[in-house]
Motif scaffolding. Structure first.
Motif, PDB file in Angstrom:
ATOM      1  N   HIS A 126      65.859 -18.434   1.409  1.00 29.67           N
ATOM      2  CA  HIS A 126      64.717 -17.835   0.722  1.00 29.67           C
ATOM      3  C   HIS A 126      65.266 -16.660  -0.081  1.00 29.67           C
ATOM      4  CE1 HIS A 126      63.211 -19.753   4.471  1.00 29.67           C
ATOM      5  NE2 HIS A 126      62.346 -20.276   3.611  1.00 29.67           N
ATOM      6  N   LYS A 127      65.479 -16.876  -1.389  1.00 29.95           N
ATOM      7  CA  LYS A 127      66.296 -15.954  -2.161  1.00 29.95           C
ATOM      8  C   LYS A 127      65.561 -15.320  -3.344  1.00 29.95           C
ATOM      9  CE  LYS A 127      70.099 -15.241  -1.579  1.00 29.95           C
ATOM     10  NZ  LYS A 127      70.740 -14.179  -0.765  1.00 29.95           N
ATOM     11  N   GLY A 128      64.243 -15.397  -3.431  1.00 27.93           N
ATOM     12  CA  GLY A 128      63.529 -14.709  -4.491  1.00 27.93           C
ATOM     13  C   GLY A 128      63.561 -13.204  -4.304  1.00 27.93           C
ATOM     14  N   LEU A 172      61.860 -14.007   8.217  1.00 22.32           N
ATOM     15  CA  LEU A 172      60.776 -13.827   9.184  1.00 22.32           C
ATOM     16  C   LEU A 172      60.046 -12.535   8.853  1.00 22.32           C
ATOM     17  CD1 LEU A 172      59.280 -14.547  11.822  1.00 22.32           C
ATOM     18  CD2 LEU A 172      61.063 -13.309  13.074  1.00 22.32           C
ATOM     19  N   LEU A 173      58.783 -12.643   8.444  1.00 22.95           N
ATOM     20  CA  LEU A 173      57.968 -11.476   8.099  1.00 22.95           C
ATOM     21  C   LEU A 173      56.859 -11.312   9.122  1.00 22.95           C
ATOM     22  CD1 LEU A 173      56.629 -10.347   4.664  1.00 22.95           C
ATOM     23  CD2 LEU A 173      55.017 -10.638   6.545  1.00 22.95           C
ATOM     24  N   LEU A 174      56.783 -10.123   9.709  1.00 25.45           N
ATOM     25  CA  LEU A 174      55.726  -9.791  10.662  1.00 25.45           C
ATOM     26  C   LEU A 174      54.995  -8.550  10.162  1.00 25.45           C
ATOM     27  CD1 LEU A 174      57.747 -10.180  13.993  1.00 25.45           C
ATOM     28  CD2 LEU A 174      56.241 -11.882  12.950  1.00 25.45           C
ATOM     29  N   LYS A 175      53.698  -8.660   9.990  1.00 21.50           N
ATOM     30  CA  LYS A 175      52.886  -7.522   9.563  1.00 21.50           C
ATOM     31  C   LYS A 175      51.711  -7.390  10.516  1.00 21.50           C
ATOM     32  CE  LYS A 175      49.951  -5.814   5.821  1.00 21.50           C
ATOM     33  NZ  LYS A 175      50.342  -4.402   6.025  1.00 21.50           N
ATOM     34  N   THR A 176      51.618  -6.224  11.149  1.00 23.29           N
ATOM     35  CA  THR A 176      50.525  -5.921  12.073  1.00 23.29           C
ATOM     36  C   THR A 176      50.433  -6.990  13.153  1.00 23.29           C
ATOM     37  OG1 THR A 176      49.401  -5.050  10.107  1.00 23.29           O
ATOM     38  CG2 THR A 176      48.178  -4.995  12.169  1.00 23.29           C
ATOM     39  N   CYS A 177      51.563  -7.277  13.764  1.00 22.43           N
ATOM     40  CA  CYS A 177      51.619  -8.210  14.891  1.00 22.43           C
ATOM     41  C   CYS A 177      52.114  -7.461  16.125  1.00 22.43           C
ATOM     42  CB  CYS A 177      52.558  -9.371  14.577  1.00 22.43           C
ATOM     43  SG  CYS A 177      51.971 -10.477  13.286  1.00 22.43           S
ATOM     44  N   ASP A 178      51.576  -7.793  17.287  1.00 21.35           N
ATOM     45  CA  ASP A 178      51.941  -7.128  18.536  1.00 21.35           C
ATOM     46  C   ASP A 178      52.609  -8.119  19.486  1.00 21.35           C
ATOM     47  OD1 ASP A 178      50.502  -5.088  17.372  1.00 21.35           O
ATOM     48  OD2 ASP A 178      48.787  -5.239  18.733  1.00 21.35           O
ATOM     49  N   ASP A 179      53.581  -7.617  20.232  1.00 22.13           N
ATOM     50  CA  ASP A 179      54.191  -8.375  21.325  1.00 22.13           C
ATOM     51  C   ASP A 179      54.787  -9.697  20.844  1.00 22.13           C
ATOM     52  OD1 ASP A 179      53.421  -6.582  23.621  1.00 22.13           O
ATOM     53  OD2 ASP A 179      51.428  -7.050  22.844  1.00 22.13           O
ATOM     54  N   VAL A 180      55.679  -9.595  19.873  1.00 19.09           N
ATOM     55  CA  VAL A 180      56.371 -10.773  19.337  1.00 19.09           C
ATOM     56  C   VAL A 180      57.792 -10.807  19.878  1.00 19.09           C
ATOM     57  CG1 VAL A 180      57.194 -11.921  17.253  1.00 19.09           C
ATOM     58  CG2 VAL A 180      54.972 -10.765  17.244  1.00 19.09           C
ATOM     59  N   LEU A 181      58.216 -11.978  20.334  1.00 20.56           N
ATOM     60  CA  LEU A 181      59.590 -12.206  20.774  1.00 20.56           C
ATOM     61  C   LEU A 181      60.245 -13.212  19.833  1.00 20.56           C
ATOM     62  CD1 LEU A 181      62.009 -12.191  22.757  1.00 20.56           C
ATOM     63  CD2 LEU A 181      60.803 -13.959  24.071  1.00 20.56           C
ATOM     64  N   ALA A 182      61.365 -12.830  19.237  1.00 19.95           N
ATOM     65  CA  ALA A 182      62.158 -13.744  18.410  1.00 19.95           C
ATOM     66  C   ALA A 182      63.558 -13.794  19.004  1.00 19.95           C
ATOM     67  CB  ALA A 182      62.200 -13.270  16.965  1.00 19.95           C
ATOM     68  N   GLU A 183      63.959 -14.937  19.542  1.00 17.95           N
ATOM     69  CA  GLU A 183      65.271 -15.059  20.158  1.00 17.95           C
ATOM     70  C   GLU A 183      65.898 -16.411  19.828  1.00 17.95           C
ATOM     71  OE1 GLU A 183      64.999 -14.742  24.388  1.00 17.95           O
ATOM     72  OE2 GLU A 183      63.710 -16.508  24.623  1.00 17.95           O
ATOM     73  N   HIS A 184      67.230 -16.382  19.664  1.00 24.09           N
ATOM     74  CA  HIS A 184      68.042 -17.583  19.472  1.00 24.09           C
ATOM     75  C   HIS A 184      67.709 -18.302  18.167  1.00 24.09           C
ATOM     76  CE1 HIS A 184      67.910 -17.579  24.165  1.00 24.09           C
ATOM     77  NE2 HIS A 184      68.634 -16.582  23.683  1.00 24.09           N
ATOM     78  N   ASN A 185      67.250 -17.561  17.158  1.00 21.42           N
ATOM     79  CA  ASN A 185      66.958 -18.133  15.853  1.00 21.42           C
ATOM     80  C   ASN A 185      68.112 -17.888  14.884  1.00 21.42           C
ATOM     81  OD1 ASN A 185      63.907 -18.719  16.296  1.00 21.42           O
ATOM     82  ND2 ASN A 185      64.131 -16.565  16.895  1.00 21.42           N
ATOM     83  N   ILE A 186      68.123 -18.629  13.770  1.00 23.31           N
ATOM     84  CA  ILE A 186      69.042 -18.385  12.659  1.00 23.31           C
ATOM     85  C   ILE A 186      68.218 -17.953  11.458  1.00 23.31           C
ATOM     86  CG2 ILE A 186      70.692 -19.372  11.056  1.00 23.31           C
ATOM     87  CD1 ILE A 186      71.484 -21.373  13.147  1.00 23.31           C
ATOM     88  N   MET A 187      68.519 -16.778  10.898  1.00 24.51           N
ATOM     89  CA  MET A 187      67.944 -16.340   9.632  1.00 24.51           C
ATOM     90  C   MET A 187      69.113 -16.191   8.664  1.00 24.51           C
ATOM     91  SD  MET A 187      66.423 -14.312  12.302  1.00 24.51           S
ATOM     92  CE  MET A 187      64.770 -14.088  12.997  1.00 24.51           C
ATOM     93  N   ALA A 188      69.309 -17.137   7.776  1.00 23.61           N
ATOM     94  CA  ALA A 188      70.517 -17.158   6.950  1.00 23.61           C
ATOM     95  C   ALA A 188      70.191 -17.400   5.483  1.00 23.61           C
ATOM     96  CB  ALA A 188      71.478 -18.237   7.450  1.00 23.61           C
ATOM     97  N   ASP A 189      70.943 -16.712   4.621  1.00 24.13           N
ATOM     98  CA  ASP A 189      70.843 -16.878   3.171  1.00 24.13           C
ATOM     99  C   ASP A 189      69.440 -16.552   2.669  1.00 24.13           C
ATOM    100  OD1 ASP A 189      72.000 -17.482   0.669  1.00 24.13           O
ATOM    101  OD2 ASP A 189      71.142 -19.496   0.700  1.00 24.13           O
ATOM    102  N   ASN A 190      68.904 -15.437   3.152  1.00 18.71           N
ATOM    103  CA  ASN A 190      67.611 -14.945   2.692  1.00 18.71           C
ATOM    104  C   ASN A 190      67.790 -13.611   1.974  1.00 18.71           C
ATOM    105  OD1 ASN A 190      66.041 -17.038   4.191  1.00 18.71           O
ATOM    106  ND2 ASN A 190      66.874 -15.963   5.956  1.00 18.71           N
ATOM    107  N   ALA A 191      66.895 -13.299   1.048  1.00 20.10           N
ATOM    108  CA  ALA A 191      66.961 -11.980   0.421  1.00 20.10           C
ATOM    109  C   ALA A 191      66.814 -10.895   1.485  1.00 20.10           C
ATOM    110  CB  ALA A 191      65.875 -11.837  -0.640  1.00 20.10           C
ATOM    111  N   ARG A 192      65.898 -11.086   2.416  1.00 23.36           N
ATOM    112  CA  ARG A 192      65.712 -10.185   3.548  1.00 23.36           C
ATOM    113  C   ARG A 192      65.596 -11.027   4.805  1.00 23.36           C
ATOM    114  NH1 ARG A 192      64.482  -8.494  -1.088  1.00 23.36           N
ATOM    115  NH2 ARG A 192      64.480  -6.282  -1.609  1.00 23.36           N
TER     116      ARG A 192
END
Length: 464
Positions: free
Chosen positions: A251-253, A259-279
């Motif tokens: 995601h390169k725009g 992964l975008l989280l806005k006004t979210c509570d109690d989120v767990l992100a584990e064992h993921n790949i976030m690669a070749d993104n602008a952010r």
């Protein structure tokens, strides 16, 4: 992160496929001239019956208002009237499987025209191929629905705003989305006001947002692939979400994010790949977010963090080949970064405990400018950015918010992340080669630093 850019991104994210519009009405039985020739067989079948349909092409829209099991043999094609939804399910406990569905590029977006539109409980949609429809599968107040092993492809050539989502879930509790492939739609999976869902092993690519989501609590996302869009995921106003072994890729725009989280509570992100993104990861207004044991690689900015994000813990991750580790917007943060691997950290591990001998500072002067000045992001790859960094190290003039990983990992950790998805255009394999090279280069640099330190003279009279 740039305040202006963040505002534009949030504004874009906040204008989704919302609930059915006030002007829209739930589609009912189509007029006679638009009905499928299968309509008579469905109407004649008793409730609970298994109705098998043989190969062939059946033109028109099909209305199901009783609990039956409709099964295609030899992949019969249901070709819609191009005026509305092709298959309309209006009863509880319907099973629909084994069909090809073609919307013929028609329908009314304001009336949620879909390949398969469900407004009944406990529906099962299985092994279907859905093409040329505005929405693929639409679940409207369809508690307990399951959509599995479907291939959904939108209308080629239409702008994102002129078509709907691949799978759209609205006001539905306890849904399951398994093993679906979604291509060339507005948003791959759109979920609103729909809690207690399980989303596993889906692929969504070549679209706007892979996952678009709001006001939906207690959902689980595992082993999905979101790639090649404006954002891998955009999630807002939700609680108790778990992301595990997902992939957010390519995601390169200018405002793109994994992964975008806005006004979210109690989120767990584990064992993921976030690669070749602008952010890689974007956090704003979040509470109690845990980002642990992920790979964040090849991003312009690995983590965008607003000071409105509180009680954030980032631990055990592998950050590889990112231009900037952190863009902090604001003058304070309580985020904890601890025990991560940073491929550009040059401190050796002389005592062999697996941790580098010096902490890793995530923030510097240019990163402070990047997070708080509108124009700074335009210079992120320039010689000016390098010069500012060198000058700041030599002559510190601005007291930035100190964000430090006090005990970084000396080597990339072995993480239970998925084998990276091979996209249709083959872009993932070169990316993984690049990431491996980055890791190897970082390790070689650290080893050379350690050797130089060990060979350094220890006192007066030492050999040169």
């Amino acid at each position: 992160m740039l305040p202006l850019l963040a505002a534009l991104l949030v504004a874009q994210v906040a204008s989704p496929d919302m609930a059915p519009s006030a002007s829209s009405t739930l589609e009912q039985r189509p007029p006679v001239e638009q009905r499928s020739p299968l309509q008579a067989r469905v109407d004649a079948a008793p409730g609970g019956a298994l109705v098998e349909i043989g190969p062939g092409t059946y033109t028109g829209d099909l209305y199901i208002d009783k609990p039956i099991h409709l099964r295609g043999r030899g992949r019969p094609l249901l070709s819609g009237s191009s005026t509305g939804s092709v298959v309309l399910i209006r009863a509880d406990d319907v099973v629909f499987e084994g069909f090809d569905v073609d919307g013929r590029g028609g329908g009314d977006l304001g009336r949620d025209a879909s390949g398969i539109h469900v407004a009944g409980k406990r529906a099962v949609i299985r092994d279907c191929r859905i093409v040329n429809t505005l929405f693929g599968v639409y679940l409207r107040e369809a508690d307990g629905a399951r959509v599995e092993r479907c291939h959904i492809q939108g209308i080629r050539g239409k702008a994102a705003g002129e078509k709907g989502s691949g799978i759209h879930v609205w006001n539905t509790t306890g849904f399951e989305l398994f093993d679906n492939t979604i291509i060339d739609v507005r948003d791959g999976v759109y979920i609103q006001s729909s809690p207690n869902g399980v989303i596993k092993r889906n692929v969504a690519r070549d679209l706007r947002y892979g996952l678009h989501y709001m006001y939906s609590d207690d959902n689980l996302f595992e082993d999905n692939v979101f790639e090649n869009g404006a954002a891998g995921s955009a999630l807002m106003y939700s609680r108790r979400l778990t992301f595990r072994r997902n992939q957010f890729l390519h995601h390169k725009g200018s405002a793109s994010v994994g992964l975008l989280l806005k006004t979210c509570d109690d989120v767990l992100a584990e064992h993921n790949i976030m690669a070749d993104n602008a952010r890689g990861v974007f956090l704003e207004g979040t509470i109690r977010t845990v980002i642990r044991e992920n790979v964040v690689a090849g991003s312009d900015v690995a983590v965008v963090l607003y000071d409105s994000a509180t009680d954030t813990r980032v631990t055990g991750n592998s950050f590889v080949g990112n231009l900037t580790p952190l863009a902090l917007s604001g003058r304070r943060t309580d985020a904890v970064f601890e025990g991560n691997y940073w491929s550009d950290h040059r401190s050796p591990d002389l005592d062999g405990d697996g941790r580098t001998d010096q902490p890793y500072r995530l923030t510097g002067l240019f990163d402070h400018m990047r997070g708080n000045l509108t124009a700074a992001d335009l210079l992120s790859r320039s010689f000016a950015a390098t010069a500012v960094g060198a000058a700041e190290r030599a002559f510190p003039v601005l007291d930035q918010v100190p964000v430090v990983d006090p005990a970084p990992l000396a080597r990339p950790p072995r993480l239970p992340i998925p084998a990276q998805h091979q996209s249709g255009d083959g872009t993932s394999a070169p990316l993984m080669v690049a990431l491996c090279v980055a890791v190897a280069a970082a390790a070689a640099g650290r080893l050379a630093t350690a050797r130089r330190a060990l060979a350094r003279p220890r006192g007066e009279g030492s050999a040169a």
